[in-house]
Design an enzyme around this catalytic site. Structure first.
Site, PDB file in Angstrom:
ATOM      1  CG  HIS A 121      40.288  38.808  44.477  1.00 27.86           C
ATOM      2  ND1 HIS A 121      39.875  39.567  45.545  1.00 27.86           N
ATOM      3  CD2 HIS A 121      40.983  39.636  43.669  1.00 27.86           C
ATOM      4  CE1 HIS A 121      40.296  40.819  45.375  1.00 27.86           C
ATOM      5  NE2 HIS A 121      40.985  40.885  44.245  1.00 27.86           N
ATOM      6  CG  ASP A 198      34.731  36.519  42.305  1.00 30.11           C
ATOM      7  OD1 ASP A 198      34.331  37.435  41.575  1.00 30.11           O
ATOM      8  OD2 ASP A 198      35.798  36.572  42.958  1.00 30.11           O
ATOM      9  CD  GLN A 201      39.575  39.892  36.727  1.00 29.26           C
ATOM     10  OE1 GLN A 201      39.622  40.290  35.562  1.00 29.26           O
ATOM     11  NE2 GLN A 201      40.007  40.618  37.733  1.00 29.26           N
ATOM     12  CE  LYS A 224      37.865  43.566  39.401  1.00 27.37           C
ATOM     13  NZ  LYS A 224      39.257  43.961  39.533  1.00 27.37           N
ATOM     14  CB  CYS A 362      43.757  40.619  46.013  1.00 26.90           C
ATOM     15  SG  CYS A 362      43.986  42.370  46.236  1.00 26.90           S
TER      16      CYS A 362
HETATM   17  N1  PLP Z   1      37.144  38.676  42.562  1.00 23.89           N
HETATM   18  C1  PLP Z   1      38.082  38.706  41.606  1.00 23.89           C
HETATM   19  C2  PLP Z   1      38.394  37.445  40.850  1.00 23.89           C
HETATM   20  C3  PLP Z   1      38.747  39.892  41.310  1.00 23.89           C
HETATM   21  O1  PLP Z   1      39.675  39.922  40.359  1.00 23.89           O
HETATM   22  C4  PLP Z   1      38.408  41.049  42.048  1.00 23.89           C
HETATM   23  C5  PLP Z   1      39.139  42.316  41.802  1.00 23.89           C
HETATM   24  O2  PLP Z   1      40.241  42.326  41.329  1.00 23.89           O
HETATM   25  C6  PLP Z   1      37.414  40.972  43.007  1.00 23.89           C
HETATM   26  C7  PLP Z   1      36.798  39.763  43.244  1.00 23.89           C
HETATM   27  C8  PLP Z   1      36.999  42.168  43.800  1.00 23.89           C
HETATM   28  O3  PLP Z   1      36.463  43.143  42.973  1.00 23.89           O
HETATM   29  P1  PLP Z   1      36.203  44.623  43.547  1.00 23.89           P
HETATM   30  O4  PLP Z   1      37.506  45.071  44.133  1.00 23.89           O
HETATM   31  O5  PLP Z   1      35.807  45.401  42.341  1.00 23.89           O
HETATM   32  O6  PLP Z   1      35.120  44.502  44.560  1.00 23.89           O
END
Ligand code: PLP
Length: 404
Positions: A121, A198, A201, A224, A362
């Protein structure tokens, strides 16, 4: 323990009583909130609201107690050794940025390398890219196969003495791939390379064991995981947090301040300058209670089976191609449909009360890899049903007829 039946779980989410026809299949973007979280937030503001840490009066002391208790709950959920290693952030993005700028950047030198993967992401890509640019270091990208699995042989080869950090997604928000983070951490650690996972998810769906895996950092977002927006967690190993300097300065993060000098509080408070999202923390605590009461392995098995069911139904549609078909995968199903733009498909589905996401999610480098502008993505969680998967597949067929 609440029952596993999606109908029973679904009843706990008020949004579905307001939108009875809604098939909400955008859980990778954000999850709906159970009654317990909504009530917990309201109760905090109604009965408990006060700023934390600085108040002597009992309302503030109680708010502080609740706020600090949530750290313990989160630590228990993700297998962290204790509350001291749990930093409140505004989300996964903020946690990753904090590690990139406070942990990595001061130790990154020209010629060094940071490893990420081809399926990150943007939140787990740009902070490292920026740190590399600032330090004159290089961003290395672990390649993946066309089905969306990391090339582990290439990864092993890339683990050189120049690598100063590995940052890897646990569960890809676009491909659904579940990466072998425990194995990757062990391999990286053999070369002395710190690892950030990370967990944006995965925190809601997979068993997390940060201490067991030995990861150095683990970041995720409350929204999430059925909690409020604007609150997240960064887990960091104690020795790293101790060594890190804050990047945001202000109240509630200091020991001593004079005009000449400031000494900082111990972690995690050092990283929580100013008035934080107190109600968000309380709401996150309610969300952690909610998921902790469930039989998590059973929920995971059911949700992943639902994802497989949706895949099986969609696979019958001619001209539909999955983007991401890893053997180890969560319930995130991305696909493209011949001659139908993902945005058109999502708009069509929306008219049928089916909420999916369309676009690059993203993860623009994934789109570049497959040579596509975007995908349509259905992401499932514990309140979704087989009937919703069937509606999705049926309406994708209808959309295909409509547009072609
Ligand atoms: N990493 C992953 C794999 C994600 O799917 C997301 C959000 O969709 C993020 C990081 C970023 O999360 P946030 O926008 O809640 O900070």
């Amino acid at each position: 323990m609440p029952g596993l039946a999606p109908s029973e779980i679904r009843q706990q989410f008020p949004i579905f009583s307001h939108h009875p026809e809604l098939a909400y299949l955008d859980n990778a973007a954000t999850t709906q909130k159970p009654r317990a979280v909504i009530d917990g937030l309201a109760a905090f503001y109604e009965k408990q609201n006060a700023n934390i840490h600085r108040g002597i009066y009992s309302l503030s002391a109680q708010a502080t107690l609740q706020y600090e208790q949530v750290r313990r709950k989160v630590a228990a959920l993700i297998g962290a050794p204790g509350p001291g290693s749990i930093v409140y952030t505004s989300g996964a993005t903020a946690g990753i940025n904090l590690v990139a700028s406070s942990f990595l950047l001061p130790r990154l030198r020209p010629g060094d390398e940071v490893l990420i993967s081809a399926m990150e992401h943007h939140a787990n890509l740009i902070p490292w890219q920026m740190a590399c640019r600032q330090a004159g270091a290089r961003l290395g990208v672990i390649p993946m196969s066309p089905v969306g699995e990391l090339d582990m042989a290439a990864f092993r080869q890339m683990l050189s003495g120049r690598v100063k950090m590995l940052a890897i997604t646990h569960l890809s928000n676009t491909l659904g791939t579940i990466n072998p983070v425990e194995e990757m951490t062990a391999l990286a650690h053999r070369k002395g390379i710190p690892v950030l996972v990370d967990g944006a998810q995965s925190a809601a769906h997979l068993e997390i064991d940060v201490a067991g895996w030995g990861v150095d950092f683990f970041a995720f977002s409350g929204h999430k995981l059925f909690g409020p927006t604007g609150i997240g967690i960064l887990y960091g190993r104690a020795e790293h947090l101790e060594a890190m300097q804050p990047v945001i300065f202000g109240g509630d993060m200091v020991r001593n301040v004079t005009f000449e000098e400031t000494s900082f509080a111990a972690p995690p408070q050092r990283f929580e300058a100013g008035t934080t999202h107190i109600a968000g923390v309380i709401g996150l605590g309610c969300a952690v209670d909610f998921v902790s009461r469930l039989d998590r392995p059973a929920v995971r098995a059911r949700v992943e089976a639902l994802g497989q069911y949706a895949r099986a139904l969609l696979a019958e549609i001619p001209g539909l191609r999955f983007i991401g078909e890893a053997r180890q995968a969560g319930a995130i199903v991305s696909f493209v449909l011949d001659r139908v733009h993902p945005h058109d498909l999502a708009t069509f589905l929306s008219a049928e009360h089916i909420a999916v996401r369309a676009g690059h999610h993203c993860t623009q480098p994934i789109m570049q890899y497959y040579g596509i502008p975007g995908t349509t993505r259905a992401s499932f969680t514990l309140y979704n049903t087989r009937e919703e998967a069937e509606r999705l597949a049926a309406q994708v067929r209808e959309a295909q007829k409509f547009f072609t």
